[in-house]
Design a protein around this motif. Structure first.
Motif, PDB file in Angstrom:
ATOM      1  N   TYR A 182      46.061  46.365  27.822  1.00 16.95           N
ATOM      2  CA  TYR A 182      46.672  46.143  29.145  1.00 16.95           C
ATOM      3  C   TYR A 182      45.618  46.333  30.237  1.00 16.95           C
ATOM      4  O   TYR A 182      45.501  45.529  31.159  1.00 16.95           O
ATOM      5  N   ARG A 202      42.283  46.182  29.878  1.00 13.16           N
ATOM      6  CA  ARG A 202      41.224  45.176  29.807  1.00 13.16           C
ATOM      7  C   ARG A 202      41.697  43.824  30.336  1.00 13.16           C
ATOM      8  O   ARG A 202      40.928  43.100  30.950  1.00 13.16           O
ATOM      9  N   PHE A 203      42.968  43.499  30.118  1.00 12.64           N
ATOM     10  CA  PHE A 203      43.505  42.256  30.678  1.00 12.64           C
ATOM     11  C   PHE A 203      43.469  42.308  32.201  1.00 12.64           C
ATOM     12  O   PHE A 203      43.395  41.284  32.862  1.00 12.64           O
ATOM     13  N   GLN A 204      43.576  43.514  32.739  1.00 16.22           N
ATOM     14  CA  GLN A 204      43.605  43.652  34.196  1.00 16.22           C
ATOM     15  C   GLN A 204      42.238  44.000  34.754  1.00 16.22           C
ATOM     16  O   GLN A 204      42.124  44.457  35.885  1.00 16.22           O
ATOM     17  N   SER A 205      41.213  43.837  33.925  1.00 20.76           N
ATOM     18  CA  SER A 205      39.859  44.069  34.404  1.00 20.76           C
ATOM     19  C   SER A 205      39.600  45.545  34.681  1.00 20.76           C
ATOM     20  O   SER A 205      38.741  45.895  35.468  1.00 20.76           O
ATOM     21  N   ARG A 206      40.349  46.408  34.011  1.00 20.09           N
ATOM     22  CA  ARG A 206      40.121  47.838  34.158  1.00 20.09           C
ATOM     23  C   ARG A 206      39.438  48.374  32.913  1.00 20.09           C
ATOM     24  O   ARG A 206      39.313  47.680  31.909  1.00 20.09           O
ATOM     25  N   LEU A 207      39.039  49.626  32.963  1.00 16.32           N
ATOM     26  CA  LEU A 207      38.333  50.250  31.857  1.00 16.32           C
ATOM     27  C   LEU A 207      39.301  50.697  30.762  1.00 16.32           C
ATOM     28  O   LEU A 207      39.030  50.557  29.582  1.00 16.32           O
ATOM     29  N   LEU A 259      50.287  41.588  25.728  1.00 19.87           N
ATOM     30  CA  LEU A 259      50.032  40.384  26.519  1.00 19.87           C
ATOM     31  C   LEU A 259      51.284  39.990  27.296  1.00 19.87           C
ATOM     32  O   LEU A 259      51.211  39.617  28.468  1.00 19.87           O
ATOM     33  N   THR A 302      51.622  41.961  30.328  1.00 12.27           N
ATOM     34  CA  THR A 302      50.577  41.727  31.324  1.00 12.27           C
ATOM     35  C   THR A 302      50.905  40.534  32.207  1.00 12.27           C
ATOM     36  O   THR A 302      50.631  40.564  33.406  1.00 12.27           O
TER      37      THR A 302
END
Lengths: 314, 396, 117
Positions: free
Chosen positions: A34, A36-41, A274, A277
């Motif tokens: 979740y 990584r899909f949102q560009s977080r760590l 997914l 997300t």
């Protein structure tokens, strides 16, 4: 000797110990994806464990107006029912540890018990937000339960058995028939998302609307156990789908079968991550409409296909 | 199901600032809503009276963390009007550039918050990720990401050089692309647009009657924009469209905001490319001659009004701030009524509320009912209250 | 076209890219040139006009005379300071300057009074 094995099955593998560990791993995979899909760590691998231990060490607050016995027992009921459900699912081979004709229905209803405990938990908290959450819990139950059951009936009908182990054996022998159930597979995935109360169906615990829904008044150990039960529910649901729609372990060597089990459940967890997300939370009446207008007819259509396939080809 | 009353706030996950709403529900339907103000009164207007004009700029700037430049420009404009000072065209342009950058970061922030309120956290994360670029450029221009402190009496404190202009244009290009993508997502993702359309209806008549401002009014097809109606800064010299929409619901407010973003990009491009030469500041006396002025400003959330009265000393005699949220709050009740409980976070979020900026008064309620205290008593009370908790505020 | 999961391609693309999160203490972003951090005081230039004290909105700066010979010391109360750098603008002799230093938190309150001579 029998009793030792039974205890081993229930407490160590594939019971409590394995399932909690794997449940937390699945939660981590879900949260990490979740993020990584949102560009977080995303969280480190031990975050679910750390959260759980932290919750265990926190103070338990029970509202004065709540029934303390129910308040303490409900999380345990939720946990026990998902743990029991897992014992009827085939994991490393086609046979589950315990199996009898009709265990599909038993597993299905054992999976419904957590939702009912959430409802009772909210209802017994007597707080406004918790009550609203619990009403939403039950309302939502009526929306996803029917499509989920019908979609699970499809494969059962095809294999002519109500036992998960026998069903699995049937599909392992005729893997091509798994393709027939492809529509049912997606219906089940969506309905399971509703069962697990995740976006877009996280209506009962919509944070910005009703704080934490049924769990608003829960804290400490009790909340920890509820959260654990939800993690386990994710694993059990993923395993159920993998056994019914993806052929489970495919009857391979137990080690290979076990690896296959891990791969398939993680794949399902990833798909569910997914789902949550890419969508926004919908309203309860939108969910009712969606489930009854689209999901239920589609699952019935799947059932029809299965009946025709069974009549002509088997 | 019988009617129940649920309290939303002052502490609630949907509200980022303390504010109290009392909703009367029938099942999931909202029958009535009640708004209570005054949880975050900070006494800023009063504090302005004991500081000089330079100090006031920074205090006023901190009314709001998001539209800080709006408040400080609005105040500075009023003071400059009293002092009879005309600032240079270049300073006007720089103020306007910062104002539009602020609008962009505020609207992107709003888009993210709107996503979060309906459980679409991915949009929230993406919009805020892209907003970082605007904050970076603001830090580059002014030296800070928020509370830019670019305004001073008689002009601006910092210049925008060639390199910075180039960076602004670069980021605009990148953001235009992103914003166009968000428009596509917001209008085509059924779970998202389904949560927005038909929610929080506010008819044109009602919007006019309740005095809605900013994007809230413009989404109810009222063409009201201070930038065009009463131009300040460089707005009289730059071409732009006032974005309106006739949906009159939360979807309309979203559309107005995202298209305003595109409009802001165009304006910024024009501003940066046509920046006139000139001095940054003109001299303003420390003692502002006696007089009064009202200044209007189109903040990202709507019309902001400041009133300043000077009495010939270094300090203002009276400062009055009307934040845009106050004008829009009246419409909240109308928007909530008849909707679903599930929609209340997004309906409230759709006016882009700034509750802490709004609070201008407080009522002390003690056991025996409300009580009126004067300024000195209140000050002593607060110093005493903080002292008991180990903080000494008597120096301030 | 309207369909659920419109953002899906973007989501999958994002998952392939490294996260945008800056792991702050280990990783730092570039601080812009004109950043308004802690104030630096140049005692040689100060004439003791105290314009900075007059204009400081937070009463965070104090200029005191030390010795006979027009030598001054400055005390910056880092907990009061709002880092607006108005003192830098107000100073007629450019004795004050902004530095990019911003990590000023401290466990002890008295350590937050920064005395520069």
């Amino acid at each position: 000797m029998e009793i030792v094995w039974t205890l081993l099955y229930m407490l160590v593998f594939p019971g409590f110990l394995f399932l909690t560990t794997y449940g937390m791993i699945c939660e981590w995979v879900d949260r990490k994806l979740y993020a990584r899909f949102q560009s977080r760590l995303g969280p480190p691998w031990f975050q679910p464990e750390a959260d759980f231990i932290k919750l265990l060490s926190k103070e338990e607050i029970i509202p004065e107006a709540a029934n303390p016995v129910m308040f303490r027992l409900l999380p345990l009921f939720a946990l026990a029912s998902v743990l029991t459900a897992f014992l009827y699912l085939p994991i490393w081979n086609t046979a589950a540890i315990y199996s009898f004709s009709g265990d599909l229905i038993v597993v299905f209803y054992l999976l419904t018990i957590p939702t009912l405990t959430f409802f009772l938990a909210g209802w017994h908290s007597t707080s406004l937000f918790a009550t609203l959450g619990s009403v939403r819990n039950v309302t939502q139950l009526f929306a996803y339960e029917v499509p989920l059951l019908i979609s699970l009936l499809g494969p059962a009908l095809l294999s002519g058995s109500w036992s998960l182990s026998e069903m699995n054996q049937f599909f392992v022998e005729r893997p091509i028939l798994l393709l027939v159930n492809i529509i049912g597979f997606f219906v089940a995935l969506i309905a399971v998302q509703g069962k697990l109360e995740r976006v877009p169906f996280d209506i009962p615990e919509a944070e910005t609307e009703i704080v934490a829904g049924s769990f608003t008044e829960f804290s400490g150990k009790l909340l920890g156990i509820f959260r654990l039960a939800i993690d386990l529910e994710l694993v059990v649901a993923a395993t159920l789908i993998s056994v019914v729609f993806l052929g489970g372990s495919f009857g391979l060597h137990p080690v290979l079968g076990f690896i296959l089990f891990i791969v398939k459940t993680l794949l399902i967890v990833a798909i569910l991550a997914l789902f949550r997300t890419v969508m926004a939370r919908i309203r309860i009446e939108q969910m009712m409409k969606f489930c009854w207008r689209y999901l239920a007819p589609i699952s019935l259509f799947q059932l029809l296909i299965n009946i025709l396939v069974k009549a002509w080809f088997l | 199901m019988s009617e129940i009353k649920i309290p939303i706030g002052p502490q609630h996950p949907a509200l980022k600032e303390p504010e109290s709403f009392s909703l009367t529900l029938e099942g999931e339907r909202i029958i009535d809503a009640e708004v209570k103000l005054g949880y975050n009164h900070r006494g800023i207007e009063k504090a302005c009276e004991s500081r000089n004009y330079i100090q006031d700029i920074y205090l006023i700037e901190r009314i709001c963390g998001i539209c800080s430049h709006s408040h400080s420009t609005c105040f500075v404009q009023a003071v400059e009007e009293i002092a009879g000072v005309e600032i240079s065209a270049r300073a006007q342009f720089i103020r306007t550039i910062v104002a539009e950058l602020e609008r962009i970061h505020s609207h992107l922030l709003w888009l993210g918050v709107a996503g979060h309120e309906v459980g679409f956290d991915t949009l929230f994360m993406y919009a805020w990720r892209d907003r970082e670029a605007v904050l970076d450029i603001l830090a580059l221009i002014s030296g800070n990401r928020v509370n830019y402190g670019i305004n001073t009496l008689g002009g601006v404190r910092r210049d925008i050089d060639k390199e910075q202009s180039r960076k602004i244009l670069e980021i605009i290009k990148q953001l235009t692309e992103r914003t166009e993508y968000y428009i596509k997502v917001a209008t085509n993702e059924p779970t998202f647009s389904g949560r927005l359309s038909g929610v929080g209806k506010l008819s044109t008549e009602k919007a006019k009657e309740l005095g809605a401002v900013g994007p809230t009014a413009r989404a109810s097809s009222i063409e009201r924009d201070v930038r065009r109606d009463d131009p300040y800064g460089a707005y009289a010299q730059i071409p732009f469209k006032v974005i309106t929409d006739n949906h009159a619901d939360v979807l309309g407010r979203t559309i107005v905001r995202v298209f305003e973003l595109l409009e802001s990009y165009k304006m910024l491009k024009y501003l940066v490319q046509n920046m006139p030469e000139g001095a940054l500041t003109v001299k303003v006396p420390r003692r502002i001659p006696a007089g009064e002025a009202i200044s209007r400003y189109e903040a990202p959330r709507g019309e902001d009004i400041h009133y300043v009265r000077a009495n010939g000393t270094e300090m203002p005699e009276r400062v009055k701030v009307r934040a845009p949220t106050l004008a829009n709050l009246a419409a909240i009740r109308e928007m909530l009524r008849g909707g679903f409980l599930a929609d209340f976070p997004i309906v409230i979020a759709a006016i882009d509320p700034c509750f802490s900026c709004t609070d201008r008064a407080i009522q002390l309620v003690k056991d025996n009912g409300a009580e009126t205290v004067d300024w000195r008593q209140l000050r002593d009370y607060s110093i005493d209250w903080h002292k008991k908790r180990g903080i000494d505020l008597s120096r301030i | 076209m309207k369909y659920p999961g419109k953002i899906l391609p973007e989501v999958l693309k994002t998952a392939m890219k490294p996260p945008v999160t800056v792991r702050y203490p280990y990783e730092r972003t570039e601080i812009p040139e004109g950043f308004r951090g802690k104030i630096h005081f140049d005692a040689k230039l100060c004439i003791g006009c105290k314009m900075c004290m007059r204009d400081c909105p937070a009463k965070a700066v104090e200029i005191e005379k030390i010795g006979e010979d027009k030598v001054f010391k400055a005390t910056f109360y880092l907990d009061h300071c709002i880092y607006c750098a108005q003192c830098v603008d107000s100073c007629p002799k450019k004795a004050l300057a902004s530095t990019p230093e911003f990590e000023l938190a401290h466990y002890q309150r008295d350590k937050l009074a920064d005395i520069q001579k």
